[in-house]
Design an enzyme around this catalytic site. Structure first.
Site, PDB file in Angstrom:
ATOM      1  N   TYR A 162       0.864  -1.189   0.000  1.00 40.04           N
ATOM      2  CA  TYR A 162       0.000   0.000   0.000  1.00 40.04           C
ATOM      3  C   TYR A 162       0.894   1.230   0.000  1.00 40.04           C
ATOM      4  CZ  TYR A 162      -3.974   2.886   1.632  1.00 40.04           C
ATOM      5  OH  TYR A 162      -4.978   3.804   1.774  1.00 40.04           O
ATOM      6  N   THR A 182       2.273   7.096   1.584  1.00 37.77           N
ATOM      7  CA  THR A 182       3.144   8.173   2.084  1.00 37.77           C
ATOM      8  C   THR A 182       4.381   8.375   1.208  1.00 37.77           C
ATOM      9  OG1 THR A 182       4.177   6.591   3.566  1.00 37.77           O
ATOM     10  CG2 THR A 182       2.450   7.960   4.495  1.00 37.77           C
ATOM     11  N   SER A 194       1.050  12.680   6.895  1.00 39.50           N
ATOM     12  CA  SER A 194      -0.348  12.766   7.321  1.00 39.50           C
ATOM     13  C   SER A 194      -1.246  13.439   6.294  1.00 39.50           C
ATOM     14  CB  SER A 194      -0.436  13.569   8.618  1.00 39.50           C
ATOM     15  OG  SER A 194       0.290  12.922   9.640  1.00 39.50           O
ATOM     16  N   GLY A 222       5.300  -0.645   4.073  1.00 33.84           N
ATOM     17  CA  GLY A 222       5.820  -1.949   4.478  1.00 33.84           C
ATOM     18  C   GLY A 222       5.659  -2.947   3.350  1.00 33.84           C
ATOM     19  N   ARG A 237      10.890 -10.771  41.810  1.00 32.49           N
ATOM     20  CA  ARG A 237      11.986  -9.900  42.222  1.00 32.49           C
ATOM     21  C   ARG A 237      11.788  -9.403  43.645  1.00 32.49           C
ATOM     22  NH1 ARG A 237      12.333  -4.025  39.848  1.00 32.49           N
ATOM     23  NH2 ARG A 237      14.282  -3.263  40.734  1.00 32.49           N
ATOM     24  N   THR A 263       2.011   6.710  15.187  1.00 30.47           N
ATOM     25  CA  THR A 263       2.221   7.561  14.019  1.00 30.47           C
ATOM     26  C   THR A 263       1.473   7.063  12.787  1.00 30.47           C
ATOM     27  OG1 THR A 263       4.429   7.992  14.925  1.00 30.47           O
ATOM     28  CG2 THR A 263       4.024   8.695  12.658  1.00 30.47           C
ATOM     29  N   GLU A 304      -1.278   5.205  10.277  1.00 33.31           N
ATOM     30  CA  GLU A 304      -2.749   5.261  10.203  1.00 33.31           C
ATOM     31  C   GLU A 304      -3.307   6.494  10.913  1.00 33.31           C
ATOM     32  OE1 GLU A 304      -5.100   3.450   8.527  1.00 33.31           O
ATOM     33  OE2 GLU A 304      -3.256   2.912   7.505  1.00 33.31           O
ATOM     34  N   ASP A 359      -1.422  10.178  12.504  1.00 34.78           N
ATOM     35  CA  ASP A 359      -0.671  10.644  13.667  1.00 34.78           C
ATOM     36  C   ASP A 359      -1.654  10.984  14.777  1.00 34.78           C
ATOM     37  OD1 ASP A 359       1.984  12.027  14.737  1.00 34.78           O
ATOM     38  OD2 ASP A 359       0.295  13.351  15.153  1.00 34.78           O
TER      39      ASP A 359
END
Lengths: 659, 659
Positions: free
Chosen positions: A141, A144, A150, A183, A316, A428, A430, A432
């Site tokens: 896709y 940007t 944005s 991506g 702990r 950030t 989809e 900001d």
């Protein structure tokens, strides 16, 4: 039942588990949504955890190239298993989730396919979807650009129609118009949905989507005119570096006219731009879908971090003994509880508001189908705002969980550094978060301005209809205080904007306050949906009581954290604020004995958690020690570089050495 | 003058620089402290930036082993240059700062040498310090253990005196007693100051320091009985992975009796434990020193992040045009300003409070020398609290700056991921921030309890002496509101604790509130010291005005962020709170035209910043594009793994392929 630790020989957390005052198995169902959801998730989680191809404990030590190759391997193996086992869509999606490694398949299924479904004509869907479903093509896709994020309207890539050849010419006119970030684009995808300015008959019609083939299906080399690459390393080790976020430049690349996604508008053979009669509002439906899944992911990421921090805090020990006796579990410290339990409560809160958003998506979709747009704007504001608030809170919370694990949280073997680094982009991508909250604020301002005209707000904004009551009353009931705070902050903003000579200028000047008003509105929604959840019938011994406690923790913690808002708007008195804080302390004491069981209810495998500190069996220290020796630096006792750089230093022979 | 960009051909930020309303060169002096400080820093920064051995732009791409080797190389080269150029101590320290890569030398100079200086007898200092000063030995500081961090008294390693041989036997009795985390220990150090329980004549005398040789000075192999290794990868790429944080186990390792650090207490030849007459309070002096340097580091780290975010926000454009015209610089958006300018102000605030702490250290040291302990407790509380507040704020601020750079902040080439990952341990080391704030709270409670007895509090706690006035008045003056808030929160806590049947139990129950009271006290100190700074004579056109603005931003932002505290304690009215917020908006408008020049005043080289987004010349996009191609994934157009894992998928031949 927790999955990959059935044969554990030791359970250092057994006493914690025995102390829980509720039915953990029933809580698993409340968390997952149904018995079926628990079972199928459990099955897929085991399938992944037991398969050596899916190991990820060494991931942070891999070089970028090896990590990427590992991602390709896992993706192919996952697909092979999905086909071999004839997994359902639900099962396949869960399997991919438990593989837990960002990769091109996420964009192929999550963005490429939905874009074609949402924006393609029936004919286009028939042509492209079967190819995508069978992985005969891999899609991404590409929206940007290097200089544009944005603001989609600012994109520079052009798609110019050439009537001579019936083609679009896709072109990157400037450096800043290079597609940047998508991506799966850098190395894996063969195709992309590319967003570009549509130009025909000399006129710019704005941004539209186009299916563009990028690489040869024969040898994967980029097609002529296409420049492709990866944009380089990103935050953290492992983490999102498994993904080939890419850069793409076009030099007058031609595609057939029918590869413009033409559901909403078309270009004819002659080059005429024509709007279809499909309502543009349909696009919002897709946005609601994507963002509701981001909210669901927030609760997953947050619950993983909380699970690690709670379990390790029970193991702990620090301080607590002046005389050399055993130290105290850090989970017993009030400071630890006051930082950790609100995050545990938030994980549940985000889970339930996510479930509700999922319902909302269905509701909106059904309404859209009958051309009822009455709730669309409110649904859009609500999902945008919830995306912003839950992702920001989750990113901060993961880092807080890491700090709550002390120094060891800084080790990759704790799993928390990678969980943080892989999660933060959600703030950030989809949309900001600040941009989204301003969208929410804009709709809030519009709603406030319509209150006097008698237009009744709907859905999550319905409370604003009680304006007379909420502007005046002192609030006794908790929800009402949240309502009064949200409404009064919105009204204050509206009044201040109203005093500006120019409304747009006023909105701009007041935008920091508007962000706060939007957050107040969204927190009200989260609190309300949590309360609605606990008012439902919830089976299982003690389950409802635990959720009631967590709901109160979430509400009172939010109130305490934003006390300034509540006091400044007069929605609470200082005394009420102090009482709420008292109450919070008592609730922490209630949560304490149930904390470990409450994170067990997430039902995460040790594989999925990927944390030595969060091990189900609590056998932390031997495991930390063992992990250390796996570091490549430990391959030799005397480090590489000793003879060149340490020995000459120690022997005072540095000036003679070559550096 | 900015340093490694003298020959820049373009300055995309020239207009921003021209718009500044103050003398940047004079501000550099105000920031650095003196003309001399500017000059020497400038010289050292250039020396490092111009030397190819010190390049760090490829750091995040190195494997762990290569990164470590690179650290050894840089350390050796730095030492070579220090010796060759006969650098002063000040110059050498600055050179190491600008090399900007964590490594064993930090612990050698920062912990090993000071421990011997502070805890060694004169004789011990004479023997060991010359060896350390010439790097004939490399030392580290081995305190924390796998199972023990903040609570030093919980350490398990033993040092048992054997009168037969006049030796101590150093031993790790359990897995959890393994030394764990010490920097420089894993691979580089030849020696360590080891903290262990001193046992002599069958009695445990608690934790003491011992100089222990770990590795052969001939071949660097671990000595008999010593097990050494690196503890594994840590948060981020590059970042702290250059450091060999180590694990160390002792199997009955013998050292001569005179390697116990004996300034404060000795063990005699016969095995008698004897306290010396050197006051124990001297140890606090060292702690004050270390922590004041951490506060100074906070302002360095924060100012780097802010410099990157401000410059890129002036370059980056988004939205602002409906008609395809030029977009607006994001630095013009009020939301960006309201998130970024308070961080810019914080950088200056932390810088000045750090300068003051440095003065305080000198003052305390001088007083200690004449056995005046009157201000020691207050100084200790103040440095502990400032360490906690400034490091937490800085860690959060770096991440906020990263988010303020949008998606590109997530790229390693932005420098921000590494800056964050390398910084965050400061919240945990040298005292976990929560533990430190509780120490501050304990001293606050003590001070409050003594108010009625007429004991006048000193130094930064002097304001508490005005208790009558501050508990009653409505506060008009800004500082007074901060004083009233801090005092009233402390008094509230003290009253609540007073109602508990057991004071210690009461302190424990109220610890979340005590944390908040401690933060309020420390923020008052920061605001006060900033105001004091601005009241000084500050030369240079417009410099004082700018600092005044930033001081107001810091104070009003802190007030707005913690409005709940101010309103709940009645230290401000809601109306005053709203006015403060109005004022803040106006201040942002004042800061805007000066923002780029205000970060130029830090005088950082592009090398030191290490950020494509923060480049001095603002030529961001071509540089981002160029950086991308350096990623190893881009070595081939078709990625490794295509033939095994992508082609079979695309060709539907997956079942036939081996996976």
């Amino acid at each position: 039942m927790a999955v990959d630790h059935a044969a554990a020989e030791v359970d250092h957390l057994a006493a914690e588990r025995a102390a829980a005052r509720f039915d953990v198995e029933a809580m698993k169902i409340a968390w997952a949504g149904s018995r079926h959801a628990v079972d199928v998730a459990d099955r897929m989680a085991r399938l992944v955890a037991s398969d050596p191809v899916f190991r990820k404990d060494n991931r942070t030590m891999l070089s970028r190239k090896d990590l990427f190759k590992d991602t390709l391997r896992k993706a192919a193996h996952a697909w092979k298993r999905i086909v071999e086992l004839r997994l359902t869509e639900e099962e396949a999606s869960l399997l991919r989730q438990y593989v837990d490694q960002p990769g091109y398949v996420d964009l192929h299924w999550g963005m490429f396919v939905p874009a074609i479904k949402g924006q393609g004509t029936e004919e286009q869907q028939k042509k492209w979807l079967p190819l995508a479903y069978k992985f005969q093509i891999i899609g991404c896709y590409a929206q940007t650009e290097l200089g544009h994020g944005s603001n989609v309207q600012g994109l520079e890539t052009t798609a110019t129609f050439d009537p001579m050849t019936d083609e679009f010419v896709i072109h990157s006119p400037t450096l800043t118009s290079s597609k940047w970030w998508p991506g799966g684009l850098g190395k894996a995808s063969t195709h992309a949905v590319v967003y570009a300015r549509l130009i025909t008959e000399g006129k710019d019609y704005g941004i539209h989507g186009f299916i563009v083939q990028l690489r040869s299906l024969e040898d994967h080399s980029p097609l002529p005119g296409v420049t492709l690459g990866d944009i380089g390393g990103k935050f953290g080790s492992g983490a999102y570096n498994s993904m080939d976020n890419g850069v793409l430049r076009f030099d007058h690349v031609r595609i057939p006219r029918d590869q413009m996604l033409m559901r909403l508008s078309q270009v004819t053979r002659e080059g005429k731009y024509v709007q279809s009669d499909v309502p543009k509002q349909l696009l919002y439906g897709t946005m609601v879908y994507v963002r509701q899944s981001i909210v669901a992911d927030a609760s997953k990421a947050l619950s993983r971090a909380v699970c690690i921090a709670v379990r390790y805090s029970a193991i702990r020990k620090q301080f607590g003994s002046q005389d050399g006796g055993p130290e105290t579990q850090v989970l017993n410290y009030r400071t630890q509880q006051s930082r950790l339990f609100p995050l545990l409560a938030s994980a549940y809160a985000f889970r339930f508001v996510g479930d509700w958003l999922n319902w909302l998506y269905t509701d909106v979709t059904q309404k859209l189908e009958v051309k009822d747009y009455s709730t669309l704007q409110e649904a859009h504001a609500c999902t945008a705002g919830l995306k912003a608030v839950t992702t920001s809170a989750t990113a901060d919370a993961i880092e807080e969980c890491r700090k709550l694990c002390g120094g060891h949280g800084y080790l990759n073997s704790s799993g928390l550094p990678e969980l943080f680094a892989v999660y933060v982009p959600a703030c950030t991508y989809e949309g900001d978060n600040v941009v989204l909250l301003l969208q929410v604020a804009r709709i809030l301002m519009k709603t406030v301005s319509q209150l006097t005209s008698g237009k009744q707000p709907v859905g999550t904004m319905a409370y604003m209809g009680k304006v007379q009551h909420l502007m005046q009353s002192k609030c006794a009931v908790k929800t009402e205080a949240f309502e009064a705070r949200a409404l009064r902050m919105a009204v204050n903003c509206a009044q201040n904007i109203g005093q500006a000579s120019n409304q747009e200028e006023g909105f701009y000047e007041r935008s920091p306050d508007l962000l706060e008003a939007a957050v107040a509105h969204i927190q009200l929604i989260i609190v309300t949906k949590f309360i609605e959840k606990v008012h439902q019938d919830i089976p299982g011994h003690g389950v409802k009581e635990q959720l009631q406690n967590l709901c109160n923790v979430y509400a009172l913690y939010t109130l305490h954290k934003h006390l300034g808002d509540f006091l400044a708007t007069g929605s609470l008195t200082p005394k009420q604020g102090a009482l709420a804080n008292e109450q919070l302390g008592k609730l922490y004491a209630q949560v304490r004995p149930n904390a470990v069981a409450l994170v067990d209810a997430f039902n995460y495998t040790d594989h999925y958690l990927g944390s030595v500190l969060g091990r189900y069996d609590g056998n932390v220290y031997p495991a930390l020690y063992e992990e250390a020796w796996k570091d490549p630096l430990n391959e030799t006792v005397v480090p590489e570089g000793y003879h060149e750089y340490l020995r000459p230093l120690l022997k005072q022979q540095l000036k003679l050495s070559r550096l």
